[in-house]
Design an enzyme around this catalytic site. Structure first.
Site, PDB file in Angstrom:
ATOM      1  N   ASP A 135       0.813  -1.221   0.000  1.00 47.78           N
ATOM      2  CA  ASP A 135       0.000   0.000   0.000  1.00 47.78           C
ATOM      3  C   ASP A 135       0.843   1.266   0.000  1.00 47.78           C
ATOM      4  OD1 ASP A 135      -2.401  -1.492   0.179  1.00 47.78           O
ATOM      5  OD2 ASP A 135      -2.091  -1.719   2.328  1.00 47.78           O
ATOM      6  N   GLU A 193       2.550  -0.877   4.733  1.00 49.79           N
ATOM      7  CA  GLU A 193       1.186  -1.310   4.424  1.00 49.79           C
ATOM      8  C   GLU A 193       0.244  -0.733   5.479  1.00 49.79           C
ATOM      9  OE1 GLU A 193      -0.172  -3.590   2.155  1.00 49.79           O
ATOM     10  OE2 GLU A 193       1.461  -4.875   1.486  1.00 49.79           O
ATOM     11  N   LYS A 216      -3.800  -1.580   6.692  1.00 52.74           N
ATOM     12  CA  LYS A 216      -4.981  -2.411   6.472  1.00 52.74           C
ATOM     13  C   LYS A 216      -6.071  -2.091   7.494  1.00 52.74           C
ATOM     14  CE  LYS A 216      -2.973  -4.785   3.191  1.00 52.74           C
ATOM     15  NZ  LYS A 216      -3.352  -4.543   1.779  1.00 52.74           N
TER      16      LYS A 216
END
Length: 276
Positions: free
Chosen positions: A91, A111, A113
Protein backbone atom coordinates in the site's frame (compact mmCIF):
# COMPACT_ATOMS: atom_id res chain seq x y z
CA UNK A 1 9.88 20.98 -7.96
CA UNK A 2 13.27 19.24 -7.82
CA UNK A 3 14.24 16.86 -5.04
CA UNK A 4 16.79 19.39 -3.83
CA UNK A 5 14.18 22.12 -3.54
CA UNK A 6 11.74 19.73 -1.90
CA UNK A 7 14.34 18.72 0.67
CA UNK A 8 15.26 22.34 1.40
CA UNK A 9 11.62 23.28 1.83
CA UNK A 10 10.98 20.35 4.16
CA UNK A 11 14.07 21.07 6.26
CA UNK A 12 13.10 24.74 6.60
CA UNK A 13 9.52 23.86 7.50
CA UNK A 14 10.71 21.29 10.05
CA UNK A 15 12.92 23.85 11.82
CA UNK A 16 10.19 26.47 11.95
CA UNK A 17 7.57 24.10 13.25
CA UNK A 18 9.81 22.30 15.75
CA UNK A 19 9.14 18.85 14.35
CA UNK A 20 6.77 16.56 12.55
CA UNK A 21 3.52 18.29 13.57
CA UNK A 22 4.28 21.24 11.32
CA UNK A 23 4.55 19.04 8.27
CA UNK A 24 0.86 18.16 8.58
CA UNK A 25 -0.40 21.32 10.27
CA UNK A 26 -1.11 22.11 13.91
CA UNK A 27 -4.04 19.69 13.96
CA UNK A 28 -3.04 16.45 12.30
CA UNK A 29 -5.62 14.93 9.99
CA UNK A 30 -7.02 11.57 10.94
CA UNK A 31 -5.57 8.92 8.68
CA UNK A 32 -8.13 8.52 5.93
CA UNK A 33 -5.75 8.69 3.00
CA UNK A 34 -3.31 6.13 1.70
CA UNK A 35 -0.13 5.36 3.58
CA UNK A 36 1.58 6.25 0.31
CA UNK A 37 1.10 9.94 1.09
CA UNK A 38 3.00 9.51 4.35
CA UNK A 39 5.65 7.42 2.61
CA UNK A 40 6.28 10.29 0.21
CA UNK A 41 6.86 12.63 3.16
CA UNK A 42 9.24 10.11 4.74
CA UNK A 43 11.19 10.03 1.47
CA UNK A 44 11.54 13.81 1.48
CA UNK A 45 12.64 13.81 5.11
CA UNK A 46 15.30 11.17 4.41
CA UNK A 47 16.57 13.23 1.48
CA UNK A 48 16.83 16.24 3.80
CA UNK A 49 18.50 14.38 6.66
CA UNK A 50 20.92 12.40 4.47
CA UNK A 51 21.80 14.74 1.56
CA UNK A 52 24.88 12.65 0.75
CA UNK A 53 22.71 9.61 -0.05
CA UNK A 54 20.41 8.86 -2.98
CA UNK A 55 16.89 7.63 -2.27
CA UNK A 56 14.05 6.55 -4.52
CA UNK A 57 10.43 5.45 -4.24
CA UNK A 58 8.85 2.49 -6.03
CA UNK A 59 5.21 1.43 -6.04
CA UNK A 60 5.92 -2.27 -6.58
CA UNK A 61 8.54 -4.96 -7.08
CA UNK A 62 8.41 -7.63 -9.76
CA UNK A 63 8.20 -11.27 -8.75
CA UNK A 64 11.04 -11.91 -11.25
CA UNK A 65 13.25 -9.51 -9.27
CA UNK A 66 12.48 -11.42 -6.08
CA UNK A 67 13.49 -14.65 -7.79
CA UNK A 68 16.74 -13.07 -8.95
CA UNK A 69 17.55 -12.06 -5.37
CA UNK A 70 16.88 -15.63 -4.21
CA UNK A 71 19.08 -17.07 -6.95
CA UNK A 72 21.95 -14.88 -5.80
CA UNK A 73 21.65 -16.68 -2.47
CA UNK A 74 21.38 -20.18 -3.93
CA UNK A 75 20.77 -21.41 -7.49
CA UNK A 76 18.10 -23.82 -6.25
CA UNK A 77 15.98 -20.89 -5.14
CA UNK A 78 13.83 -18.56 -7.21
CA UNK A 79 13.25 -20.87 -10.17
CA UNK A 80 9.45 -20.87 -10.34
CA UNK A 81 7.44 -18.13 -12.03
CA UNK A 82 4.13 -18.76 -13.79
CA UNK A 83 3.03 -15.20 -14.58
CA UNK A 84 5.79 -13.15 -16.19
CA UNK A 85 4.46 -9.75 -15.11
CA UNK A 86 3.51 -10.76 -11.56
CA UNK A 87 4.44 -8.13 -8.97
CA UNK A 88 4.03 -7.24 -5.29
CA UNK A 89 2.50 -3.84 -4.54
CA UNK A 90 2.45 -2.78 -0.88
CA UNK A 91 0.00 0.00 0.00
CA UNK A 92 2.70 2.48 0.94
CA UNK A 93 5.24 1.45 -1.66
CA UNK A 94 8.96 0.91 -1.20
CA UNK A 95 11.71 3.39 -0.33
CA UNK A 96 15.28 2.45 -1.27
CA UNK A 97 18.78 3.89 -0.87
CA UNK A 98 21.75 3.43 -3.21
CA UNK A 99 24.84 1.76 -1.71
CA UNK A 100 28.55 1.96 -2.58
CA UNK A 101 28.10 -0.58 -5.36
CA UNK A 102 25.28 1.45 -6.96
CA UNK A 103 22.80 -1.18 -5.80
CA UNK A 104 19.41 -0.09 -4.50
CA UNK A 105 18.73 -1.37 -0.99
CA UNK A 106 15.30 -1.31 0.66
CA UNK A 107 14.91 0.96 3.70
CA UNK A 108 11.12 0.95 4.13
CA UNK A 109 8.11 -1.11 3.03
CA UNK A 110 4.74 0.04 4.37
CA UNK A 111 1.19 -1.31 4.42
CA UNK A 112 -2.02 -0.08 6.05
CA UNK A 113 -4.98 -2.41 6.47
CA UNK A 114 -8.46 -1.83 7.88
CA UNK A 115 -10.75 -4.61 9.08
CA UNK A 116 -13.77 -4.42 11.37
CA UNK A 117 -16.46 -1.70 11.25
CA UNK A 118 -18.15 -2.65 14.53
CA UNK A 119 -17.39 0.64 16.29
CA UNK A 120 -18.83 2.74 13.47
CA UNK A 121 -21.85 0.45 13.15
CA UNK A 122 -22.64 0.67 16.87
CA UNK A 123 -22.21 4.44 16.96
CA UNK A 124 -24.57 4.73 13.98
CA UNK A 125 -27.11 2.36 15.53
CA UNK A 126 -26.68 -0.18 12.74
CA UNK A 127 -27.35 -3.86 13.52
CA UNK A 128 -25.58 -6.55 11.49
CA UNK A 129 -25.70 -10.25 10.80
CA UNK A 130 -27.93 -12.41 8.59
CA UNK A 131 -31.08 -11.12 10.26
CA UNK A 132 -29.74 -7.64 11.07
CA UNK A 133 -30.16 -8.26 14.80
CA UNK A 134 -26.57 -8.42 16.06
CA UNK A 135 -24.28 -5.74 17.44
CA UNK A 136 -21.06 -7.36 16.22
CA UNK A 137 -20.00 -8.91 12.94
CA UNK A 138 -17.89 -12.07 12.91
CA UNK A 139 -14.36 -10.98 12.03
CA UNK A 140 -13.26 -11.78 8.51
CA UNK A 141 -10.05 -13.28 7.16
CA UNK A 142 -9.19 -10.80 4.41
CA UNK A 143 -6.32 -9.40 6.48
CA UNK A 144 -4.52 -12.73 6.22
CA UNK A 145 -3.58 -11.76 2.68
CA UNK A 146 -1.05 -9.44 4.32
CA UNK A 147 1.04 -12.53 5.03
CA UNK A 148 1.71 -12.99 1.32
CA UNK A 149 3.35 -9.61 0.86
CA UNK A 150 5.40 -10.04 4.03
CA UNK A 151 6.64 -13.45 2.85
CA UNK A 152 7.51 -12.11 -0.61
CA UNK A 153 9.60 -9.25 0.77
CA UNK A 154 11.22 -11.57 3.30
CA UNK A 155 12.36 -13.66 0.34
CA UNK A 156 13.63 -10.58 -1.46
CA UNK A 157 15.62 -9.49 1.61
CA UNK A 158 16.84 -12.93 2.67
CA UNK A 159 20.44 -11.77 2.31
CA UNK A 160 19.98 -8.71 4.55
CA UNK A 161 20.29 -8.45 8.33
CA UNK A 162 17.30 -6.15 8.66
CA UNK A 163 13.66 -6.22 7.53
CA UNK A 164 11.97 -2.76 7.32
CA UNK A 165 8.42 -3.97 6.76
CA UNK A 166 5.79 -2.04 8.74
CA UNK A 167 2.10 -2.98 8.86
CA UNK A 168 -0.42 -0.48 10.23
CA UNK A 169 -3.72 -2.01 11.36
CA UNK A 170 -7.02 -0.24 11.96
CA UNK A 171 -10.50 -1.40 12.84
CA UNK A 172 -12.34 -3.27 15.56
CA UNK A 173 -10.67 -6.57 14.64
CA UNK A 174 -7.35 -5.31 16.01
CA UNK A 175 -8.10 -4.23 19.56
CA UNK A 176 -5.55 -4.67 22.36
CA UNK A 177 -7.93 -3.59 25.12
CA UNK A 178 -11.63 -4.00 25.88
CA UNK A 179 -13.71 -0.95 24.97
CA UNK A 180 -17.33 0.11 25.39
CA UNK A 181 -19.25 1.88 22.62
CA UNK A 182 -22.60 3.66 23.04
CA UNK A 183 -25.43 3.31 20.54
CA UNK A 184 -27.62 6.33 19.65
CA UNK A 185 -30.36 4.91 21.91
CA UNK A 186 -27.97 4.99 24.87
CA UNK A 187 -27.36 1.24 25.10
CA UNK A 188 -23.69 0.35 25.62
CA UNK A 189 -21.96 -2.46 23.75
CA UNK A 190 -18.72 -4.03 25.02
CA UNK A 191 -16.06 -5.14 22.56
CA UNK A 192 -13.88 -7.74 24.28
CA UNK A 193 -10.40 -7.76 22.76
CA UNK A 194 -9.82 -11.37 23.93
CA UNK A 195 -12.79 -12.67 21.93
CA UNK A 196 -11.92 -14.97 19.04
CA UNK A 197 -15.17 -13.81 17.43
CA UNK A 198 -13.72 -10.32 17.09
CA UNK A 199 -9.94 -10.24 17.35
CA UNK A 200 -7.67 -11.14 14.43
CA UNK A 201 -4.30 -9.97 15.78
CA UNK A 202 -3.25 -13.54 16.58
CA UNK A 203 -3.59 -14.36 12.89
CA UNK A 204 -0.91 -11.81 12.07
CA UNK A 205 1.66 -12.27 14.83
CA UNK A 206 3.08 -15.26 12.96
CA UNK A 207 4.74 -12.54 10.88
CA UNK A 208 6.73 -11.29 13.89
CA UNK A 209 7.30 -14.63 15.69
CA UNK A 210 4.95 -13.59 18.48
CA UNK A 211 7.18 -10.69 19.50
CA UNK A 212 5.79 -7.40 20.75
CA UNK A 213 3.53 -5.34 18.53
CA UNK A 214 3.84 -1.55 18.33
CA UNK A 215 7.61 -2.10 18.30
CA UNK A 216 10.29 -1.36 15.72
CA UNK A 217 11.56 -4.85 14.81
CA UNK A 218 13.54 -3.74 11.78
CA UNK A 219 16.85 -5.26 12.91
CA UNK A 220 16.75 -9.01 12.41
CA UNK A 221 16.97 -11.16 15.50
CA UNK A 222 19.53 -13.98 15.60
CA UNK A 223 18.83 -16.91 17.90
CA UNK A 224 20.96 -19.94 18.68
CA UNK A 225 19.40 -23.39 18.55
CA UNK A 226 21.28 -26.69 18.79
CA UNK A 227 24.54 -24.99 17.94
CA UNK A 228 23.18 -23.21 14.88
CA UNK A 229 22.36 -19.53 14.41
CA UNK A 230 18.94 -18.79 12.93
CA UNK A 231 18.00 -15.39 11.50
CA UNK A 232 14.45 -14.14 12.06
CA UNK A 233 12.90 -11.54 9.76
CA UNK A 234 10.02 -9.96 11.65
CA UNK A 235 7.43 -7.51 10.38
CA UNK A 236 6.81 -4.49 12.61
CA UNK A 237 3.07 -4.55 13.37
CA UNK A 238 1.33 -1.47 14.76
CA UNK A 239 -2.25 -0.89 15.91
CA UNK A 240 -3.81 1.86 18.07
CA UNK A 241 -5.50 -0.98 19.94
CA UNK A 242 -8.49 1.07 21.07
CA UNK A 243 -10.44 1.42 17.85
CA UNK A 244 -9.10 4.86 16.96
CA UNK A 245 -7.78 5.71 13.52
CA UNK A 246 -4.13 6.34 12.76
CA UNK A 247 -3.00 9.95 12.53
CA UNK A 248 -0.60 10.76 9.74
CA UNK A 249 1.86 12.29 12.22
CA UNK A 250 1.99 9.02 14.18
CA UNK A 251 2.54 6.96 11.05
CA UNK A 252 5.24 9.36 9.91
CA UNK A 253 7.20 9.02 13.15
CA UNK A 254 7.07 5.23 13.05
CA UNK A 255 7.95 4.94 9.36
CA UNK A 256 10.83 7.40 9.66
CA UNK A 257 12.20 5.53 12.68
CA UNK A 258 12.19 2.25 10.77
CA UNK A 259 13.74 3.82 7.67
CA UNK A 260 16.52 5.40 9.73
CA UNK A 261 17.14 2.07 11.45
CA UNK A 262 17.67 0.56 7.99
CA UNK A 263 20.15 3.29 7.06
CA UNK A 264 22.05 2.75 10.30
CA UNK A 265 22.21 -1.03 9.84
CA UNK A 266 23.45 -0.61 6.26
CA UNK A 267 26.13 1.74 7.58
CA UNK A 268 29.40 1.14 5.72
CA UNK A 269 27.60 -0.32 2.71
CA UNK A 270 26.40 3.17 1.80
CA UNK A 271 28.25 5.82 -0.15
CA UNK A 272 29.63 7.60 2.92
CA UNK A 273 29.65 7.28 6.69
CA UNK A 274 26.19 7.56 8.22
CA UNK A 275 26.13 10.07 11.04
CA UNK A 276 22.41 10.77 11.47
Amino acid sequence: MTNKHQSSRLTSQHKKSQGVVGIFGAKAHIHDTSVGKVSDLVLKRLQADFPHLSFRYRTHIDKAEINQALQRMDQKLGNTLFVADSNIKPDGGIIEVKDRQNTWRVVLISEAKFQGKDIENIQNGKLVGKNSNKDLMLAGNAIERAHKNIAEFANYMLGESYFPYVLFLEGSNFLTRTITVKRPDGRKVTLDYTSGFLNRLDRLTAANYGMSINTNLCENKFIKNQGRMIMLQAASIFTPGNGKRWKETEMFRIMLDIAKTSVRVLGNDLLSTVTK
